[in-house]
Design a protein around this motif. Structure first.
Motif, mmCIF file in Angstrom:
data_model
loop_
_atom_site.group_PDB
_atom_site.id
_atom_site.type_symbol
_atom_site.label_atom_id
_atom_site.label_comp_id
_atom_site.label_asym_id
_atom_site.label_seq_id
_atom_site.Cartn_x
_atom_site.Cartn_y
_atom_site.Cartn_z
ATOM 1 N N GLY B 391 0.807 -1.351 -0.009
ATOM 2 C CA GLY B 391 0.013 0.085 -0.043
ATOM 3 C C GLY B 391 0.764 1.310 0.121
ATOM 4 N N SER B 392 2.381 1.287 -0.648
ATOM 5 C CA SER B 392 2.805 2.376 -0.317
ATOM 6 C C SER B 392 2.865 3.184 -1.690
ATOM 7 C CB SER B 392 4.382 1.846 -0.486
ATOM 8 O OG SER B 392 5.198 3.034 -0.903
ATOM 9 N N VAL B 393 2.508 4.501 -1.567
ATOM 10 C CA VAL B 393 2.082 5.250 -2.659
ATOM 11 C C VAL B 393 3.366 5.546 -3.626
ATOM 12 C CG1 VAL B 393 1.297 7.800 -3.566
ATOM 13 C CG2 VAL B 393 0.410 6.438 -1.438
ATOM 14 N N THR B 394 4.496 5.805 -2.849
ATOM 15 C CA THR B 394 5.723 6.156 -3.626
ATOM 16 C C THR B 394 6.226 4.936 -4.305
ATOM 17 O OG1 THR B 394 6.102 7.500 -1.694
ATOM 18 C CG2 THR B 394 8.010 6.845 -3.017
ATOM 19 N N ARG B 395 6.045 3.492 -3.929
ATOM 20 C CA ARG B 395 6.294 2.336 -4.604
ATOM 21 C C ARG B 395 5.519 2.144 -5.784
ATOM 22 N NH1 ARG B 395 7.313 -2.368 -0.812
ATOM 23 N NH2 ARG B 395 7.724 -3.217 -2.743
ATOM 24 N N LEU B 396 4.244 2.374 -5.571
ATOM 25 C CA LEU B 396 2.990 2.275 -6.654
ATOM 26 C C LEU B 396 3.124 3.262 -7.649
ATOM 27 C CD1 LEU B 396 0.289 1.144 -4.434
ATOM 28 C CD2 LEU B 396 0.991 -0.173 -6.040
ATOM 29 N N ILE B 397 3.617 4.693 -7.613
ATOM 30 C CA ILE B 397 3.760 5.586 -8.317
ATOM 31 C C ILE B 397 4.829 5.131 -9.399
ATOM 32 C CG2 ILE B 397 5.102 7.570 -7.563
ATOM 33 C CD1 ILE B 397 2.348 8.996 -7.233
ATOM 34 N N GLN B 398 5.716 4.542 -9.123
ATOM 35 C CA GLN B 398 6.634 4.197 -10.131
ATOM 36 C C GLN B 398 6.057 3.514 -11.394
ATOM 37 O OE1 GLN B 398 9.474 5.738 -9.500
ATOM 38 N NE2 GLN B 398 9.186 6.090 -7.248
ATOM 39 N N LEU B 399 5.135 2.704 -11.100
ATOM 40 C CA LEU B 399 4.348 2.029 -12.158
ATOM 41 C C LEU B 399 3.177 2.862 -12.839
ATOM 42 C CD1 LEU B 399 5.560 -0.244 -10.249
ATOM 43 C CD2 LEU B 399 3.914 -1.742 -10.952
ATOM 44 N N TYR B 400 2.917 3.901 -12.373
ATOM 45 C CA TYR B 400 1.950 4.725 -12.886
ATOM 46 C C TYR B 400 2.321 5.594 -13.949
ATOM 47 C CZ TYR B 400 -2.550 7.055 -11.681
ATOM 48 O OH TYR B 400 -3.812 7.549 -11.963
ATOM 49 N N ILE B 401 1.546 6.438 -14.671
ATOM 50 C CA ILE B 401 1.889 7.210 -15.866
ATOM 51 C C ILE B 401 2.382 6.730 -17.064
ATOM 52 C CG2 ILE B 401 1.498 9.170 -14.014
ATOM 53 C CD1 ILE B 401 4.249 10.248 -14.714
ATOM 54 N N LEU B 402 3.054 5.515 -16.955
ATOM 55 C CA LEU B 402 3.690 5.110 -18.377
ATOM 56 C C LEU B 402 2.946 4.683 -19.127
ATOM 57 C CD1 LEU B 402 6.744 4.479 -18.809
ATOM 58 C CD2 LEU B 402 6.492 1.958 -18.234
ATOM 59 N N GLY B 403 1.709 4.153 -18.828
ATOM 60 C CA GLY B 403 0.639 3.781 -19.622
ATOM 61 C C GLY B 403 -0.110 5.029 -20.033
ATOM 62 N N VAL B 404 -0.473 6.082 -19.161
ATOM 63 C CA VAL B 404 -1.092 7.427 -19.605
ATOM 64 C C VAL B 404 -0.361 8.139 -20.774
ATOM 65 C CG1 VAL B 404 -1.591 9.631 -18.662
ATOM 66 C CG2 VAL B 404 -1.856 7.616 -17.292
#
Lengths: 675, 675
Positions: B391-404
């Motif tokens: 549930g760590s935002v900082t670790r999850l956010i690394q996977l984010y926005i690449l798709g966006v």
């Protein structure tokens, strides 16, 4: 793939006519049936000493009377079972004796107790065998549970293969074990009399007493518990009584003689080992850290077994050849003892399944003519026990022998009834005298084993035996429940005198979602059975798709009416079930046949892409009375082996009149000739 | 039971005609579509500061230019998407734009990227929401993962119910959130100008630099990574372009205006929060123990979010009402942002399923008219991610926005193609001028988002983004494979012009093990279909049982021949399959129907006691061409609801001649009237 693994492990299937009765001479029968009772001398002495250690070194003097009591009990049980062997040469064993003389319930209690004990035999024997291996190679200690599980797996594979040469395979290690121990006892006694008496490595240790200065009732309790633990020496005594048909004729007499020989050997070995242990001053304790003087890390390093300590002290250290021979043969015979349970358990479950107390799969012989399912159940439960109890002999042994003594007591009591019944009809005074003697022996056996049962129950209950006290009634209830279910089903399925019952009319229904080849095939097959009515049914989820289907239906001129069912809640199964129920309403003698086009796929993942609604529909339809469900399979290319396929059918032009359905008649061919 | 749980969670099914298009005014459309992009300002600033913290407090001066670049990018993307909204009012979004203009493959890449990003939206938004809740109630920290999962479960249940009143439910928290932040920014700026400037609780902390004294390429890299993290503020901007049909007419124009409003608000809030953070001196670090001066146990106590620190410093401490209002509305809007993915993901998967790129179950509307399967898939994957990343935002956010940014880039590039195509046919100079402008805007958007995509990929790859680089091609390949499979199947199932194909002859086979009522019913039903041949077949496992069966067969005078198949290996399925294959040999136009009597049981455990060989036989028969399998169910009493059952059949004396099968005709009744 899975099949290939099975073939490698289990071997090619055997023909049923390979099933033959073996016929063992006494010198082979002894090792086959006696490995279990003889092997238990490898741990019985140790378990007595472990219990006495709770009072520290002070209570060691009690080992002698306790061991003497065990020897006496062993003698009584052997003599009692010689009576069973003579009276029941069929080999039914305790289950048969109890069922016939004390009724079905007693038989089932014995069966439940025996099932538990067969599992315990595997767990305890393998654990004790591994214990002796670790005594010789202490570095294996961290892998104790894994080694245990591996041995059980090997035993399972061997038994699934159905090894037939068991007689000779058993003889060599068993006789080696007996010889080894006899030599060890002789050398030990010889050295004590004529040279330097051997001294155990733990002789100088001091045991820290858990309860120091025990007296009165507490002392009695510990003594009885030591006795109860020593009674593990009696396990497996009844094995010969289950194996009478395997002996050479005269079967009963040979079995009785083998039993006597086994009893004498067991008594000799047990007494010898206990004597040596006391003489060399072996010390053991449940918790290694209670041993004051133990060299090494008491938290991680294992204690040596009593057998290992004796062999080391008598043959000159733990690197002598004598030590390794004793350890190897001890480990081997313990594993063989586990193997006897792999014979007994599946046989008992197959008898119980035949009597409909267990699922009938347990009565089916597998590829290699053994009762494979019983072997697998035994193996699985024993592995679970090993894992749950960390492969500890001392913890496992608390669950042991409760079942043995339950079955001893009930079968001896059954024998008393047996003689009572026979005395009621027998008139020959010589035979009556013999029967009177036998009755006294069995009565004595019943009373003594019953007493031991109470002692075992009382002294071991809180140490784990309560698990058995829970398990046996559950097993009993389960078997009763299964029998009740099978009986009820059999009554329900009993054909009535009327004979075959023909339905009045047959309505064929073909659910359709799209007009593709599987649908057309289902329609064609349904038509070919000439039902009284034939209707194609589609459920309207999307108005658009229904219109397309209707258009194609008309265009292709399909000679079957297409009924559209409304489905306001987008449910496919519900409206179809309602329609089918309606078809049979007020016509209970009619039958509806639902033809379901079904894809046959070659890969598991293709299931995710197809067939969802067909499977759901099938599952629900089975619950409706008067409905048959016909799967019309369509083998997708992925499901077929490579290579050309023959054209399966002859085509008929679609708009053929209903009466001309079979326009294309096949050339005259002979019918398959049923016998 | 299971059904009952479903009804409680999901509610009663809805009729298909309840499916209506909603029509939102701008003031409701803004909160519905903008909760995702607006909520991301709650963590975008924090992520920039976290990255800069690797260089210690020294790099904080870079926050201003990085934030300015993000604002610029946000403006460009919003302007670009206004073009999309105007050109594609159908709401297909990036997937449609890319598919139409750049081809199927580009469309699928966008789809795969979007699917990954929808999942990430749920995981990141819920995790950030929970983070803000924990900032207000730090004692909840140990239950972080459980709280995350619980929120996702609640969102899943709400979406499965298909909440229709979403417009108003969204409006209140979104406007509260905007108002709250505006007030906070105003108060903060006001206090700085006219009173004591607010100071963050962490202003006095010192950040221990992971890499001190960064310069040159390393400094550039960290700056770009901070920028890439700040770009999370852009997520969800495309949501409006998928929702154009939900706007009130003039749809495109209203959507474009809402988009502009949303862009302005997002820019204002992001700039305001970043400014406040710099002004109050907020310090954050990925590892709390790098914060020199942190009060509390840095190993277990959580850091407060940037929003929480600002609210506490501006409104007078972490027990002020203002603090709680900001935390509550922030948490709420983050959860609502997750909810937008629950709208987008199932819609996209249903479009993909309709185009046959995903299993067709994803195109089925559930009981409440929503795409239930898509909702469940999204929920499950998001929960797994939360658990895997604690549930760590900082670790999850690394996977984010690449798709966006993949979808931004491809859809903007698609728009350039779109204008090129239209410029090729358009003649009106005024419209051509507009198109030229639009093309420049979209080209700029494509270049800039493409650049950001490269930056994100380069700076986040080793921090977890590689997982997305693996996942997108796998998803792409999966969708291609599914489409290929459906296409191949469709070709295979395409009906040939010939129409329905009737089999030449029908052979009925009834496998028999015992002569009980289900067998008799199967025989009767098989006979009633008047097949060309009818044979009862039994497999001889035990000679004794076969003799008993034959005797009973003769005794009951069953008018069907009984064929006994030999089975030396005790296999039931094999000999039957061989016999059936033989029946069709050299007669490929014939069809074999196998009638299998089958028990229908009421309890799962009864399956263990019945049906084993019937099920195995059925499974194997499906693979044989030209074979139909008919289940003749026998409902055991346990499977029936309580109450009297109607007598289902009329009995016919068994030895009736084969020709007189239908001796008992039903009274004349009307046929069910097919449409």
């Amino acid at each position: 793939m899975l099949n290939w693994v099975k073939r490698v492990v289990v071997g090619r299937p055997l023909r049923s006519d390979r099933l033959t009765e073996q016929s063992l001479p006494k010198r082979l029968a002894l090792p086959v049936f006696a490995s279990d009772p003889l092997s238990s001398v490898a741990y019985a002495t140790q378990e007595i000493l472990l219990v006495l250690a709770v009072g520290g070194t002070a209570l060691m003097y009690l080992a002698t009377p306790v061991a003497a009591a065990v020897v006496l009990l062993l003698a009584v049980v052997v003599v009692s079972y010689r009576q069973v062997v003579r009276a029941y040469p069929s080999g039914g064993g305790s289950y048969e004796v109890a069922s016939r003389n004390l009724g079905r319930s007693a038989g089932l209690v014995v069966a439940a107790a025996l099932l538990v004990d067969y599992v315990m035999t595997v767990a305890v024997s393998v654990a004790a065998g591994v214990d002796n291996i670790i005594s010789a190679a202490p570095s294996l200690n961290p892998y104790r549970v894994a080694i245990n599980v591996a041995f059980i797996a090997v035993l399972t594979a061997m038994n699934l293969r159905g090894v037939r040469e068991s007689g000779k395979a058993f003889a060599i290690p068993t006789y080696l074990f007996i010889t080894g121990l006899v030599v060890m006892i002789a050398v030990g006694v010889g050295r004590a009399l004529f040279g330097t008496a051997p001294v155990a490595e733990s002789a100088s240790y001091h045991v820290r007493a858990e309860h120091a200065g025990l007296a009165g009732a507490a002392l009695l309790f510990v003594t009885l518990r030591a006795f109860a633990s020593g009674c593990t020496a009696l396990t497996g005594v009844e094995a010969i009584s289950n194996g009478v048909p395997a002996f050479k004729p005269p079967r009963s007499e040979n079995a009785a003689r083998t039993m006597a020989a086994m009893g004498l050997i067991a008594i000799g070995l047990f007494a010898g080992i206990t004597g040596l242990a006391l003489m060399t001053g072996v010390k053991v304790a449940e918790n290694t850290c209670d041993l004051v003087g133990f060299t090494g890390n008491c938290a991680t390093d294992p204690q040596r077994t009593v057998i290992a300590q004796l062999a080391a002290s008598i043959f000159g250290g733990s690197d002598s050849i004598g030590f390794y021979v004793i350890q190897a043969t001890t480990a081997l015979i313990l594993i063989l003892a586990a193997n006897t349970a792999f014979n007994g358990f599946p046989l008992l479950t197959s008898i119980l399944a035949h009597d409909r107390y267990l699922p009938r799969q347990l009565h089916t012989r597998g590829d290699r003519l053994v009762f494979s399912n019983g072997i697998l159940v035994l193996s699985l439960v024993a592995m679970l026990l090993i894992v749950a109890f960390d492969g500890s002999v001392t913890r496992l042994i608390q669950l042991y022998i409760l079942g043995v003594f339950t079955s001893f007591t009930l079968s001896q009591a059954g024998m008393v009834r047996h003689w009572n019944r026979h005395l009621g009809v027998e008139r020959d005074p010589r035979i009556r005298r013999q029967m009177h003697t036998s009755r006294i022996i069995n009565a004595l056996g019943a009373v003594m084993t019953g007493l031991v049962l109470v002692i075992v129950l009382a002294t071991k209950f809180t140490h784990g035996a309560y698990l058995v006290v829970i398990a046996v009634p559950i097993l009993y209830g389960l078997m009763r429940g299964i029998r009740r279910h099978y009986d009820r089903t059999a009554r329900e399925l009993e054909p009535e005198p009327g004979g075959m019952v023909l339905p009045a009319r047959i309505h064929a229904v073909v659910p359709v979602s799209q007009l593709h080849r599987p649908t057309l095939r289902a329609l064609a097959y349904a038509r070919a059975t000439r039902p009284d009515s034939l209707t194609a049914v589609t459920v309207a989820i999307s108005a658009e798709e229904v219109r397309a289907l209707q258009a194609e239906w008309t265009e292709r001129d399909i000679p079957v009416p297409l009924l559209v069912l409304d489905s306001p809640y987008r449910d496919i199964t519900g409206p179809l079930l309602d329609y089918i129920a309606e078809l049979r309403q007020n016509r209970p003698r009619d039958v509806v046949v639902v033809y379901i086009p079904e894809y046959v796929v070659g890969h598991w993942w293709e299931h995710l892409l197809h067939n969802q609604s067909a499977l759901r529909l099938k599952a629900r339809l089975l619950f409706q009375p008067g409905v048959m469900v016909t799967s019309v399979p369509w083998q997708l290319e992925s499901s077929r082996p490579a290579g050309p396929q023959p054209a399966p059918e002859v085509r008929v032009p679609a708009p053929a009149a209903a009466e001309a359905e079979r326009a294309v008649q096949p050339p005259a061919e002979e019918q398959p000739a049923p016998v």
